[in-house]
Design a protein around this motif. Structure first.
Motif, mmCIF file in Angstrom:
data_model
loop_
_atom_site.group_PDB
_atom_site.id
_atom_site.type_symbol
_atom_site.label_atom_id
_atom_site.label_comp_id
_atom_site.label_asym_id
_atom_site.label_seq_id
_atom_site.Cartn_x
_atom_site.Cartn_y
_atom_site.Cartn_z
ATOM 1 N N SER A 178 5.401 6.948 0.735
ATOM 2 C CA SER A 178 5.772 5.823 1.591
ATOM 3 C C SER A 178 5.107 4.557 1.055
ATOM 4 O O SER A 178 3.880 4.497 0.944
ATOM 5 N N LYS A 179 5.937 3.565 0.712
ATOM 6 C CA LYS A 179 5.427 2.288 0.208
ATOM 7 C C LYS A 179 5.575 1.244 1.304
ATOM 8 O O LYS A 179 6.673 0.919 1.728
ATOM 9 N N LEU A 180 4.443 0.731 1.762
ATOM 10 C CA LEU A 180 4.422 -0.272 2.822
ATOM 11 C C LEU A 180 4.145 -1.636 2.210
ATOM 12 O O LEU A 180 3.066 -1.872 1.654
ATOM 13 N N SER A 181 5.128 -2.520 2.284
ATOM 14 C CA SER A 181 5.015 -3.852 1.684
ATOM 15 C C SER A 181 4.959 -4.916 2.776
ATOM 16 O O SER A 181 5.607 -4.790 3.819
ATOM 17 N N GLU A 182 4.191 -5.948 2.495
ATOM 18 C CA GLU A 182 4.114 -7.061 3.440
ATOM 19 C C GLU A 182 5.343 -7.942 3.282
ATOM 20 O O GLU A 182 5.740 -8.282 2.164
ATOM 21 N N LYS A 183 5.943 -8.304 4.403
ATOM 22 C CA LYS A 183 7.090 -9.196 4.361
ATOM 23 C C LYS A 183 6.866 -10.361 5.307
ATOM 24 O O LYS A 183 6.152 -10.246 6.315
ATOM 25 N N LYS A 184 7.470 -11.473 4.964
ATOM 26 C CA LYS A 184 7.366 -12.671 5.783
ATOM 27 C C LYS A 184 8.758 -13.210 6.056
ATOM 28 O O LYS A 184 9.626 -13.183 5.186
ATOM 29 N N GLU B 95 0.850 -1.186 0.000
ATOM 30 C CA GLU B 95 0.000 0.000 0.000
ATOM 31 C C GLU B 95 0.883 1.233 0.000
ATOM 32 O O GLU B 95 2.000 1.197 0.522
ATOM 33 N N LYS B 96 0.350 2.325 -0.581
ATOM 34 C CA LYS B 96 1.122 3.557 -0.648
ATOM 35 C C LYS B 96 0.427 4.658 0.137
ATOM 36 O O LYS B 96 -0.800 4.761 0.145
ATOM 37 N N LYS B 97 1.251 5.461 0.796
ATOM 38 C CA LYS B 97 0.768 6.625 1.513
ATOM 39 C C LYS B 97 1.535 7.854 1.039
ATOM 40 O O LYS B 97 2.708 7.751 0.671
#
Length: 405
Positions: free
Chosen positions: A329-335, A281-283
């Protein structure tokens, strides 16, 4: 005087008081803590003075307790000036549209200039920049910083040794240095082919010259493999000629030999690493110093672990850089993943890693024909391997003939 400084910004009003002894009304104002200045007697029954706009409410309350009549004859200051402008909607709309248009045009890329490089590399850079979204007409606030663009260009274009990216106003300036490929200096004139490494000859392909070694011969570095000095041996029955001399030529050919290398690698049995799932998601924010004002993308994503990439670009108005930044701001899911290997699996990984490293060092023309584990130890959760490789490669190198010998 200090009390009335700034009254133009906050606004003030000139009031006219009518009645018997009107100056008494202004005295009542002063007693109530209301600031009054420039009081003038207009006539026996009227008097005028200035008061701050913020005190009008108190003055109206005070007026209800008296028999004086009040009228506002002048309104001055920025609040009234703004009201007059706002009433003229056409002017306000035109002004706002003009400012917005100038702002938009100041943050659009109008030109990309590349200097210091040949035309073919320049075309590659322009094409690569277009892939990055950097071209005339692009929105500069969403682009990556120049330092990141530099790293990407050097990585994606092998011919570049260095490139500098500088953004000035609405133009990107790029200056680069071409990577000079050092070629092995060709030996001109008479020459031999000598061995560069120790090995056992497997095949010889000689187009010019006299072979000094044969298949299955063991050679050391510096041994002559193919000679460029041709000696004429007299056939029986022929007269010997005094002017017969060895003929010197440039030897040509290829000598494939079996060579040997040792490579050491270390492979962990346990490892932790993180991977991005592709969800993001981007903010967007407006930054004022250390303060960030969100303008798009509210709330936090429902990711357990988040990797954040921040792109901070200054906002320009004409040639000036404003103290405001547009922040993406790019929020990426990480595992997180935990890798556990058995000793056998670690050895397989190590063998493959060693082979790839050696192939990269020798080049694509060399052929690795066998691999053996010479030494193997396990310490502190790591497997250490020493591997022995047998390779087939061309070991011939041209060397000039010293004609003084």
């Amino acid at each position: 005087m200090k009390q009335i400084q700034g009254s133009f910004i906050t606004g003030y009003v000139t009031i006219l008081v009518k009645g018997h002894m009107p100056e008494l009304f202004f005295q009542k104002c002063v007693k109530q803590g209301i600031l009054v200045w420039d009081v003038k007697k207009v006539s026996q029954t009227s008097c005028q003075g200035n008061v701050k706009l913020q005190d009008i409410k108190l003055i109206k309350q005070l007026k209800r307790e008296t028999i004086y009549k009040l009228s506002f004859i002048h309104k001055k200051g920025s609040p009234f000036f703004l009201k007059r402008i706002i009433r003229k909607k056409e002017i306000v709309t035109g002004l706002l549209v003009s400012i917005l248009l100038i702002f938009l045009l100041s943050n659009i890329i109008w030109d990309v200039k590349v200097t210091g490089l040949p035309k073919d590399i320049e075309k590659k850079i322009v094409k690569q920049l277009d892939i990055y979204g950097i071209h005339p007409g692009s929105w500069s606030l969403t682009l990556e910083p120049p330092s990141v663009i530099q790293q990407k260009l050097v990585s994606d274009i092998p011919e570049l040794l260095w490139v500098g990216v500088n953004k000035k106003g609405t133009t990107y300036f790029l200056e680069g240095v071409e990577k000079s490929i050092v070629k092995e200096k060709e030996v001109k004139g008479p020459r031999n082919l000598v061995a560069t490494k120790k090995g056992v000859i497997q095949n010889m392909y000689v187009s010019k010259g006299l072979s000094k070694k044969h298949v299955n011969d063991y050679v050391e570095p510096g041994d002559i493999l193919v000679s460029g000095k041709l000696d004429f041996e007299e056939d029986a029955g022929k007269e010997e000629k005094d002017d017969d001399k060895p003929k010197l030529i440039a030897a040509e050919g290829e000598v494939i030999a079996k060579t040997w290398y040792e490579v050491s690698v270390t492979v962990p049995l346990h490892a932790n690493f993180e991977m991005l799932t592709g969800k993001n998601e981007k903010k967007y924010y407006l930054g004022f110093g250390d303060v960030k004002l969100p303008i798009w993308g509210f709330g936090d994503p429902e990711y357990k672990n988040i990797h954040e990439e921040v792109n901070d670009n200054p906002i320009h108005f004409l040639k000036w850089e404003l103290p405001i930044n547009f922040i993406e701001s790019k929020l990426s899911e990480k595992k997180y993943h935990k890798l556990d290997r058995t000793k056998k699996e670690a050895i397989q990984v190590g063998r493959k890693q060693a082979k790839n490293e050696l192939q990269l060092r020798l080049g694509p023309e060399a052929k690795i024909i066998s691999q053996k584990v010479l030494h193997e130890t396990t310490e502190r959760g790591k497997v250490k391997l020493t591997l022995y490789h047998t390779v087939e490669e061309n070991i011939a190198k041209a060397e000039p003939i010293n004609q003084g010998d």
